[in-house]
Write a protein that holds these residues in place. Structure first.
Motif, PDB file in Angstrom:
ATOM      1  N   THR A   1       0.827  -1.201   0.000  1.00  0.00           N
ATOM      2  CA  THR A   1       0.000   0.000   0.000  1.00  0.00           C
ATOM      3  C   THR A   1       0.864   1.254   0.000  1.00  0.00           C
ATOM      4  OG1 THR A   1      -1.720  -1.184   1.219  1.00  0.00           O
ATOM      5  CG2 THR A   1      -1.837   1.230   1.218  1.00  0.00           C
ATOM      6  N   GLY A   2       1.907   1.248   0.830  1.00  0.00           N
ATOM      7  CA  GLY A   2       2.801   2.404   0.872  1.00  0.00           C
ATOM      8  C   GLY A   2       3.473   2.652  -0.463  1.00  0.00           C
ATOM      9  N   LEU A   3       3.914   1.585  -1.119  1.00  0.00           N
ATOM     10  CA  LEU A   3       4.549   1.735  -2.424  1.00  0.00           C
ATOM     11  C   LEU A   3       3.560   2.237  -3.469  1.00  0.00           C
ATOM     12  CD1 LEU A   3       6.761  -1.498  -2.534  1.00  0.00           C
ATOM     13  CD2 LEU A   3       7.520   0.868  -2.181  1.00  0.00           C
ATOM     14  N   ALA A   4       2.287   1.884  -3.313  1.00  0.00           N
ATOM     15  CA  ALA A   4       1.277   2.331  -4.271  1.00  0.00           C
ATOM     16  C   ALA A   4       1.069   3.837  -4.219  1.00  0.00           C
ATOM     17  CB  ALA A   4      -0.051   1.628  -3.990  1.00  0.00           C
ATOM     18  N   PHE A   5       1.391   4.444  -3.088  1.00  0.00           N
ATOM     19  CA  PHE A   5       1.196   5.879  -2.939  1.00  0.00           C
ATOM     20  C   PHE A   5       2.425   6.698  -3.319  1.00  0.00           C
ATOM     21  CE2 PHE A   5      -2.097   4.648   0.371  1.00  0.00           C
ATOM     22  CZ  PHE A   5      -3.158   4.900  -0.491  1.00  0.00           C
ATOM     23  N   VAL A   6       3.502   6.031  -3.707  1.00  0.00           N
ATOM     24  CA  VAL A   6       4.705   6.776  -4.096  1.00  0.00           C
ATOM     25  C   VAL A   6       4.416   7.729  -5.261  1.00  0.00           C
ATOM     26  CG1 VAL A   6       6.999   6.550  -5.114  1.00  0.00           C
ATOM     27  CG2 VAL A   6       6.341   5.107  -3.184  1.00  0.00           C
ATOM     28  N   PRO A   7       3.662   7.291  -6.302  1.00  0.00           N
ATOM     29  CA  PRO A   7       3.378   8.238  -7.391  1.00  0.00           C
ATOM     30  C   PRO A   7       2.588   9.463  -6.948  1.00  0.00           C
ATOM     31  CG  PRO A   7       2.918   5.981  -8.072  1.00  0.00           C
ATOM     32  CD  PRO A   7       3.144   5.946  -6.595  1.00  0.00           C
ATOM     33  N   MET A   8       1.880   9.362  -5.834  1.00  0.00           N
ATOM     34  CA  MET A   8       1.083  10.487  -5.367  1.00  0.00           C
ATOM     35  C   MET A   8       1.862  11.389  -4.419  1.00  0.00           C
ATOM     36  SD  MET A   8      -2.761  10.515  -3.736  1.00  0.00           S
ATOM     37  CE  MET A   8      -2.378   9.713  -2.184  1.00  0.00           C
ATOM     38  N   THR A   9       2.772  10.813  -3.647  1.00  0.00           N
ATOM     39  CA  THR A   9       3.451  11.602  -2.624  1.00  0.00           C
ATOM     40  C   THR A   9       4.803  12.147  -3.080  1.00  0.00           C
ATOM     41  OG1 THR A   9       4.350   9.535  -1.702  1.00  0.00           O
ATOM     42  CG2 THR A   9       2.324  10.396  -0.733  1.00  0.00           C
ATOM     43  N   LEU A  10       5.542  11.388  -3.860  1.00  0.00           N
ATOM     44  CA  LEU A  10       6.879  11.828  -4.260  1.00  0.00           C
ATOM     45  C   LEU A  10       6.867  13.131  -5.060  1.00  0.00           C
ATOM     46  CD1 LEU A  10       9.799  10.982  -3.919  1.00  0.00           C
ATOM     47  CD2 LEU A  10       9.638   9.718  -6.076  1.00  0.00           C
TER      48      LEU A  10
ATOM     49  N   ALA B   1      -4.924   5.634 -11.037  1.00  0.00           N
ATOM     50  CA  ALA B   1      -4.864   6.749 -11.982  1.00  0.00           C
ATOM     51  C   ALA B   1      -5.462   8.015 -11.382  1.00  0.00           C
ATOM     52  CB  ALA B   1      -5.597   6.388 -13.273  1.00  0.00           C
ATOM     53  N   ALA B   2      -6.373   7.844 -10.436  1.00  0.00           N
ATOM     54  CA  ALA B   2      -6.959   9.010  -9.769  1.00  0.00           C
ATOM     55  C   ALA B   2      -5.923   9.773  -8.958  1.00  0.00           C
ATOM     56  CB  ALA B   2      -8.111   8.570  -8.866  1.00  0.00           C
ATOM     57  N   GLN B   3      -4.792   9.130  -8.660  1.00  0.00           N
ATOM     58  CA  GLN B   3      -3.736   9.826  -7.921  1.00  0.00           C
ATOM     59  C   GLN B   3      -3.152  10.986  -8.727  1.00  0.00           C
ATOM     60  OE1 GLN B   3      -0.613   7.391  -6.342  1.00  0.00           O
ATOM     61  NE2 GLN B   3      -1.976   5.773  -5.651  1.00  0.00           N
ATOM     62  N   VAL B   4      -3.135  10.858 -10.038  1.00  0.00           N
ATOM     63  CA  VAL B   4      -2.481  11.880 -10.866  1.00  0.00           C
ATOM     64  C   VAL B   4      -3.165  13.240 -10.721  1.00  0.00           C
ATOM     65  CG1 VAL B   4      -1.816  12.531 -13.203  1.00  0.00           C
ATOM     66  CG2 VAL B   4      -1.633  10.137 -12.480  1.00  0.00           C
TER      67      VAL B   4
END
Length: 469
Positions: A306-315, A365-368
């Motif tokens: 889960t944490g790795l999945a949020f890397v595109p949103m947080t980094l 994709a909603a993270q973008v």
């Protein structure tokens, strides 16, 4: 003084001074997340109960959010430089006290005081940063860089916390703070301590009521969002917040120098920026919390996955605010805020399609648009308030902005967290974001188009900082 594009303001903004202000706020955000990964070690060492343990983390947030508005008024009264330096020194000393805490109760108390010091640092530091740049475009670009630097504290917290706990236990999490605070003090030591010609006395009843309202609201929303609303405690807390807010409105009409100055409240455009920043924060943290529950509960992902999945949103939060500052300098804060809120609407629309059979790719994709929204709206709103708030209430303006953001993060968890399905999250997200777009559009300000208002590039500004250092 020269107000031309790219010219330096009344206090030469060298790299050292700018870094000192940014590092202080980096420290504030670092401590919002660095302790979370250390909580199991805290429990083993101090023998804490499972009920008391989470409050070692959230006590900081509640105190921080509750005192931001009051801290802004204190900054305006005693001078931003003096308040910032004093808060940094207090943060270092309180960190040592937390590291030496003999019990979970002492640690929670230390975290409350640490949050109070953090609350004093934020509005005063942004007011100082705004004073370094006379030209609005240069000020907007600088705030974009500042936002990128400070955001990295929130993202690096879990990683640094994990390394420190592995190296020597949870107490190292607090022992790293004094050296960072000392560096920030050293770099910013040459800042002046400008105070308005007409010093506003403190509105003590207003400050007290604002603290009660914000602390009760934050506590109630966090408690209800994490432990459920089936108990009376969160409802009582929210009710106390509402009553204190109503009392604050009555008191503020009767005092000569209210904690929310009329010169600030009368700025419809600034009110719109504060609302926009609060909504962007609400959406970001609310969706982050909802997606965490969905990935682990519905899809069975591990915490690491889960944490790795949020890397595109947080980094990207460490980089994108720099470009947001450039966009604000070029097109004006209002346009950037409207575009950012439109990205929130798009993120909600994508989540509307995240039915039970939706692919992980569709959801992620909603993270973008979500990260594009938060990294444009918040820096743009901060720049807007820094540029256009009257100088004599600069601290109060930043306190109101950041209090709104903290309340927004708590509201996001409380509103979006209990929703069982992602399409429901998307529906609420679209509704809230559309309302925020309407508020921001109503508070729009004409954008200057003269040549002198067109700033030079960020690289030119940074090069001048380096040569002046």
């Amino acid at each position: 003084m020269n107000g031309g594009a790219g010219r330096l303001g009344p206090m030469t903004p060298s790299r050292r001074i700018f870094a000192g202000l940014s590092i202080g706020n980096f420290l504030v955000l670092l401590d919002t997340s660095i302790l979370n990964v250390a909580l199991p070690d805290v429990q083993r060492d101090l023998g804490s109960s499972s009920t008391a343990l989470p409050w070692a983390a959230v006590a900081y947030t509640i105190s921080f959010a509750g005192l931001l508005l009051a801290a802004g008024a204190v900054s305006d009264r005693f001078g931003a430089r003096k308040v910032y330096a004093g808060a940094l020194a207090a943060f270092a000393a309180l960190s040592l006290a937390c590291a030496a805490a003999p019990s979970i109760g002492a640690l929670i108390g230390g975290r409350v005081l640490l949050g109070a010091a953090a609350a004093c640092m934020v509005p005063s530091s942004v007011a100082l940063l705004a004073g370094l740049f006379e030209h609005p475009g240069a000020r907007a670009r600088a705030i974009g860089v500042w936002a990128a630097v400070t955001s990295s504290g929130l993202l690096l917290g879990p990683m640094l916390g994990g390394l420190l706990v592995t190296a020597g236990g949870w107490r190292l999490v607090f022992l790293v703070n004094p050296s960072i605070a000392a560096l920030a003090l050293l770099l910013s030591r040459k800042l002046a301590n400008p105070r308005p010609a007409q010093v506003r006395p403190l509105d003590l009843p207003g400050i007290a009521l604002s603290v009660v309202a914000l602390v009760a609201l934050t506590y109630g929303l966090i408690d209800g969002g994490t432990n459920g609303w089936g108990r009376p405690i969160p409802w009582v807390s929210v009710a106390v917040a509402v009553l204190a807010g109503l009392a604050l409105a009555v008191v503020e009409r009767r005092v000569e120098h209210p904690v929310l100055p009329p010169s600030l409240v009368a700025h419809r455009d600034l009110d719109a920026s504060i609302v926009a920043a609060a909504v962007a924060t609400l959406v970001f943290y609310g969706v982050l919390y909802s997606l965490t529950l969905w990935l682990q509960g519905e899809r069975g992902w591990t915490p690491l996955q889960t944490g790795l999945a949020f890397v595109p949103m947080t980094l990207p939060m460490c980089v994108l605010p720099i470009f947001a500052g450039r966009l604000v300098a070029r097109f004006g804060a209002r346009r950037v805020i409207l575009v950012g809120l439109a990205f929130d609407v798009l993120a909600g629309a994508l989540l509307l399609g995240a039915t039970s059979g939706a692919s992980i790719g569709w959801v992620l994709a909603a993270q973008v648009p979500l990260v594009l929204a938060s990294t444009t709206v918040i820096p743009a709103a901060t720049a807007d308030v820094a540029v256009h708030a009257p100088a004599e209430v600069a601290g109060a303006a930043q306190g109101a902005l950041n209090a709104g953001r903290q309340a927004g993060s708590a509201l996001g968890v409380a509103i979006l967290g209990p929703l069982a399905a992602l399409p429901h999250v998307g529906l609420v997200l679209v509704g809230i974001s559309v309302l925020a777009v309407l508020v921001a559009f109503a508070g729009r300000r004409p954008t200057p188009r003269s040549d002198q208002d067109r700033p030079q590039s960020v690289l030119a500004t940074v090069n001048r900082w380096l040569t002046k250092a």
